[in-house]
Design an enzyme around this catalytic site. Structure first.
Site, PDB file in Angstrom:
ATOM      1  N   GLU A 516       0.857  -1.194   0.000  1.00  0.00           N
ATOM      2  CA  GLU A 516       0.000   0.000   0.000  1.00  0.00           C
ATOM      3  C   GLU A 516       0.881   1.228   0.000  1.00  0.00           C
ATOM      4  O   GLU A 516       1.156   1.798  -1.040  1.00  0.00           O
ATOM      5  CB  GLU A 516      -0.944  -0.028   1.194  1.00  0.00           C
ATOM      6  CG  GLU A 516      -2.003   1.057   1.159  1.00  0.00           C
ATOM      7  CD  GLU A 516      -3.127   0.789   2.146  1.00  0.00           C
ATOM      8  OE1 GLU A 516      -3.942   1.699   2.335  1.00  0.00           O
ATOM      9  OE2 GLU A 516      -3.200  -0.320   2.718  1.00  0.00           O
ATOM     10  N   GLU A 791      -2.309   0.380  13.346  1.00  0.00           N
ATOM     11  CA  GLU A 791      -3.424   0.827  12.503  1.00  0.00           C
ATOM     12  C   GLU A 791      -4.758   0.643  13.203  1.00  0.00           C
ATOM     13  O   GLU A 791      -5.700   1.412  12.978  1.00  0.00           O
ATOM     14  CB  GLU A 791      -3.410   0.036  11.196  1.00  0.00           C
ATOM     15  CG  GLU A 791      -4.494   0.428  10.205  1.00  0.00           C
ATOM     16  CD  GLU A 791      -4.365  -0.318   8.904  1.00  0.00           C
ATOM     17  OE1 GLU A 791      -4.945   0.142   7.902  1.00  0.00           O
ATOM     18  OE2 GLU A 791      -3.681  -1.370   8.870  1.00  0.00           O
TER      19      GLU A 791
END
Length: 934
Positions: A516, A791
């Site tokens: 990502e 996260e």
């Protein structure tokens, strides 16, 4: 803010009458402490191609007497010269500002003769104090201009080697990767005569390194910065006089793939790619006799892809075969007969701009703290810290031996790497030995997020010094530090710093380890405010605003990811609206309005586009909700419980109303009074519609009563004044009851949690949340051996599809709370850029001491408080030229002493007023020690 920075010592500013005798020379002049004047492009949105750079200087207080208070700078004079000799004679042949009286005496916008490409400029500054006494001149600083027009590139072309996507064999599935060997380009040339100066400007896409006569130019890595390549690419400039020699010379360039030649097609989503690597270069050589010569990238260069870097991308790693090294390839006399002529390639985009941000560098090295052998032939090194960069390998073995370095953030119970959260990213570097002695390898064109490194294929058992971690990120200037008596909170602060710095990769990325690593806007909507406490990010974030504008479609839509390598044009407010949110923080911290003017058109275009979605004066556009609120099941990523979910229209409306009010302020600064009035009127209508639709007056709550649904109207001033206390009381009851004084919000709510609690009188509850050791909390992460921020609140148990161990989106407003509330160091919103400082520490129960410093546009501010004998002792320093409004929590002035005197009677302290639960003073520059009876 296209700025050049300088430092002068404070002793040069102080008048003789204010100085102790030891600070005076025998001739009576003010004594200057030896110090080199630093001049950096720290905050430069247009970099060295800015035609009106802002010159900044900081008055260094290290030479000041601690007894001197209240010194102000009231005027300045700047000289800019074309030659050092002229500057020594106090001649500003390009610009002499004259004595300028100013309320901003630590900065000036260049207003001299037009600046020219390639030219070197030197400058110095002096200032006057409040008594009209001038300082001595500062030492000289200098800068060199880049290229101000495409014409300055002469005939330099984009060159490289075309690439063809591999065709799968019959029956094979197409590969989603993009294997491509690095390119090496070279050219030789002659130099005759004595060189006065030589400067090179180049852009190598996706990533590049330049060599002259075998020596690397500069020390940056992963260069140049990421951009929206079809709109803009960035070049770098270096002075290279010392690298050239009389006679034959050679220039060589490595080209890696970076994000230009994308690492994926479709996984995990559609990814843009821009073509094969390419180079544009111009080398300007000026002889002592004034003669000029230019070496440019053109058809005379040669190229090969048969060198040692056989594959490289930022997800999977680098494959390096040392047997294929081309020894001497960037030196004169190398036989390049087997190389091919370069091909002229199309330009990448519309504009080539100078680098306007600090380069990425290897910032530090870390040795492993442990090595284990969980399986035969497998060695796992623990670096002791989740970091970003790569490893330097030392190895000795037979030619053809391939050593693999695989990287991960955590381990499985059996001691092997946990890689499920990396998704498709292989995160593995391969090094094939050439044999013959000790070999040292570190990659050029990849990077990894990791704490643990697995070595396989090593000839024998690797020694403890076989591996060393290289910490890599944008080389941003530190801007602050914080410590307190709670060690868990100190660990959380350190985890925030490591996570933030690891996600600086010329853009603010979301994660550094999996497939990502994108510039998600929503993650930094308020997070950037916290980063400003740790690093000088002015130029970094304005560069990102330029990326946002470059992604903008003609109708005004902005991608949720910028640059738009993942083109996600979802038209939601809380992500794309970051284009209008970040400028407010930049203005507050750095005090330059010009970037708002520069970006106003892009912000306005987005707002006007989004106004098309308004329905009944509400904004329904929200794609992500309160992203990653703590779920009811520890294995979930997102909650499925409706009671935990905040209404998307509530979020969208609250944020868009806030953005309209910001846009009204921006419009005034941009000279658009009609826009300002219109946006204010729209905001008022939206506020009324918001309360009409979502506010339950009887229950004092919004919509379904989630914590975020209360935090937003309190933070943005949407809640009716008469009911704010009741709304806050309901919020507190929710936090203490449902969440047991733990975090109960996701990415949106956490941006408002700490300051709303403190602004409404509950810093104690904020501290309790911040220091909780169990789930869900920042402390839970730290107690699970995290050295960065996760996260997810439940990042140790949730589905590995989205449990990055190094993410910054959940930091929220924690860092501003530490610095601006606990330490009390704030910019005055009425005078952005710390022209006036606000010092308002919160002496919260539960902490015995707090120590912090901030490097601001005014200089360094320090704040230290501790409890002693039933009182709080607070030591604070204000930089030379600074003026601060001080709020001290005392019921009356008699409770406040400064240096054993009633504060109002102390030198440099002026009582302003008695406010609610605080005594308000004004202080000037200097060091103060307040004693506040509790």
């Amino acid at each position: 803010m296209n700025s050049l920075w300088a430092r002068i010592t404070v002793a040069s500013l102080l008048g003789l009458a204010s100085l102790p005798a030891s600070a005076q020379t025998e001739t009576g002049q003010t004594k200057i402490q030896p110090q080199r004047l630093e001049c950096e492009f720290r905050a430069s949105p247009q970099g060295i191609d800015a035609t009106q750079p802002r010159l900044n200087w900081v008055l260094d207080s290290t030479a000041a007497s601690t007894d001197v208070r209240g010194v102000k700078a009231t005027a300045y004079q700047v000289l800019v010269s074309s030659a050092p000799e002229l500057l020594k004679e106090d001649q500003g042949d390009l610009w002499d500002s004259g004595k300028v009286r100013s309320s901003h005496p630590l900065r000036a916008i260049y207003a001299g003769r037009p600046l020219r490409s390639w030219q070197a400029y030197c400058w110095k500054v002096r200032v006057w104090d409040q008594e009209g006494r001038p300082s001595l001149w500062s030492p000289a600083a200098s800068w060199t201009m880049g290229l101000l027009s495409d014409h300055d590139w002469k005939n330099a072309k984009w060159i490289g080697m075309k690439a063809v996507e591999p065709t799968p064999a019959a029956g094979e599935k197409p590969s989603d990767g993009h294997p491509l060997a690095a390119r090496q380009l070279r050219r030789e040339f002659d130099v005759r005569g004595q060189i006065r100066s030589a400067t090179v400007a180049f852009c190598g896409l996706g990533l590049s390194e330049l060599y002259i006569n075998g020596v690397k130019v500069g020390d940056e890595v992963l260069s140049p910065p990421l951009t929206e390549y079809n709109k803009r690419a960035i070049y770098v400039v270096h002075e290279v006089t010392s690298l050239l020699r009389d006679g034959r010379n050679a220039v060589g360039a490595w080209l890696g793939n970076g994000r230009y030649w994308a690492p994926r097609h479709k996984v995990p989503t559609s990814t843009r790619t821009f073509g094969p690597p390419k180079l544009r270069l111009i080398l300007r050589i000026e002889n002592q006799d004034g003669g000029l010569r230019y070496i440019v990238s053109d058809e005379s260069w040669k190229v090969t892809d048969q060198g040692p870097i056989r594959a490289n991308n930022e997800y999977d790693g680098e494959q390096y075969d040392a047997r294929l090294e081309l020894t001497g390839w960037a030196e004169p006399g190398y036989d390049d007969g087997a190389w091919k002529p370069v091909e002229v390639l199309p330009p990448p985009g519309e504009k080539l701009s100078a680098r306007n941000i600090a380069p990425i560098r290897v910032i530090e090295h870390r040795r492993p703290i442990a090595k284990k052998n969980p399986k035969e032939g497998v060695y796992v090194f623990d670096m002791g810290q989740n970091l970003v960069g790569w490893c330097r390998l030392r190895v000795h073995g037979p030619a053809g031996t391939t050593v693999q370095l695989r990287h991960a953030e955590t381990l499985q119970p059996d001691g092997m790497l946990y890689v499920a959260n990396l998704r498709s990213a292989r995160c593995t570097d391969h090094y094939t030995l050439k044999g013959g002695g000790i070999e040292v390898y570190e990659p050029r064109f990849t990077y990894h997020g990791f704490r643990y490194v697995e070595i396989t294929g090593y000839p024998g058992e690797p020694a403890a010094d076989a591996l060393e971690a290289c910490v890599v990120h944008d080389d941003l200037e530190p801007a602050g530090d914080f410590q307190c008596s709670n060690e868990l909170l100190n660990r959380i602060h350190a985890n925030c710093r490591w996570g933030i710095r690891g996600n600086y990769r010329s853009i603010p990325t979301d994660c550094p380890q999996r497939d990502e690593r994108q510039g998600w806007l929503g993650d930094r909507a308020a997070g950037c405010h916290g980063e400003m406490q740790l690093f000088n990010v002015a130029a970094f974030y304005e560069k990102w605003l330029t990326d946002m504008a470059d992604t903008q479609r003609p109708e005004g839509s902005v991608s949720d990811v910028c640059p738009s390598y993942w083109p996600l044009y979802n038209d939601n407010v809380t992500w794309a609206g970051t284009i209008a949110l970040i400028p407010a923080w930049l203005r507050e911290q750095y005090g330059d309005n010009r970037f708002i003017v520069r970006h106003y058109a892009a912000m306005r275009a987005w707002v006007e586009h989004m106004l098309g979605y308004l329905a009944h004066d509400r904004m329904p556009r929200d794609s992500y909700g309160d992203w990653c609120v703590p779920p009811e099941d520890p294995h979930l990523i997102h909650s499925k419980d409706p009671a935990r979910k905040t209404n998307g229209e509530l979020i969208g409306t609250a944020y868009f109303e806030h953005i309209l009010r910001l846009m009204s302020q921006y419009a005034v600064l941009a000279g658009k009074p009609g826009d300002a009035a219109r946006y204010t009127a729209l905001a008022e209508r939206m506020k009324a519609a918001f309360n009409k639709r979502f506010f339950d007056d009887a229950a004092a709550r919004y919509d379904n009563g989630t914590q975020t649904s209360s935090l937003l109207p309190l933070s943005f001033g949407l809640a009716p004044q008469r009911r704010r206390d009741a709304v806050f009381a309901a919020l507190v009851a929710k936090i203490e009851g449902q969440s047991k004084s733990h975090v109960g919000v996701g990415l949106i709510g956490v941006q408002h949690l700490m300051h709303v609690l403190s602004d409404h009188g509950r810093p104690d509850l904020a501290l309790r949340i911040a220091t909780q050791p169990d789930y869900p909390s920042w402390g839970y992460m730290a107690n699970k051996d995290a050295t960065t921020i996760w996260e997810l609140w439940n990042g140790d148990t949730a589905d590995p599809a989205m449990n990055s161990g190094n993410h910054v989106m959940l930091i929220g407003d924690l860092l501003p709370w530490l610095y601006e509330y606990l330490a009390g160091i704030r910019a005055d919103p009425a005078t952005p850029g710390y022209d006036r400082i606000v010092l308002k520490p919160v002496f919260v129960r539960g902490l015995d001491f707090v120590r912090a410093w901030r490097e601001t546009m005014a200089g360094r501010i320090t704040s230290q408080w501790s409890r002693k004998d039933g009182a709080v002792v607070w030591n604070v320093s204000v930089p030379i030229g600074g003026v601060a409004t001080v709020y001290l929590s005392a019921k009356e002035p008699s409770k406040v002493l400064e240096s054993d005197k009633p504060a109002a009677e102390a030198p440099g302290v002026r009582l302003l007023r008695q406010a609610k639960d605080a005594v308000v003073y004004e202080i000037g520059s200097g060091t103060y020690s307040f004693h506040i009876a509790e």
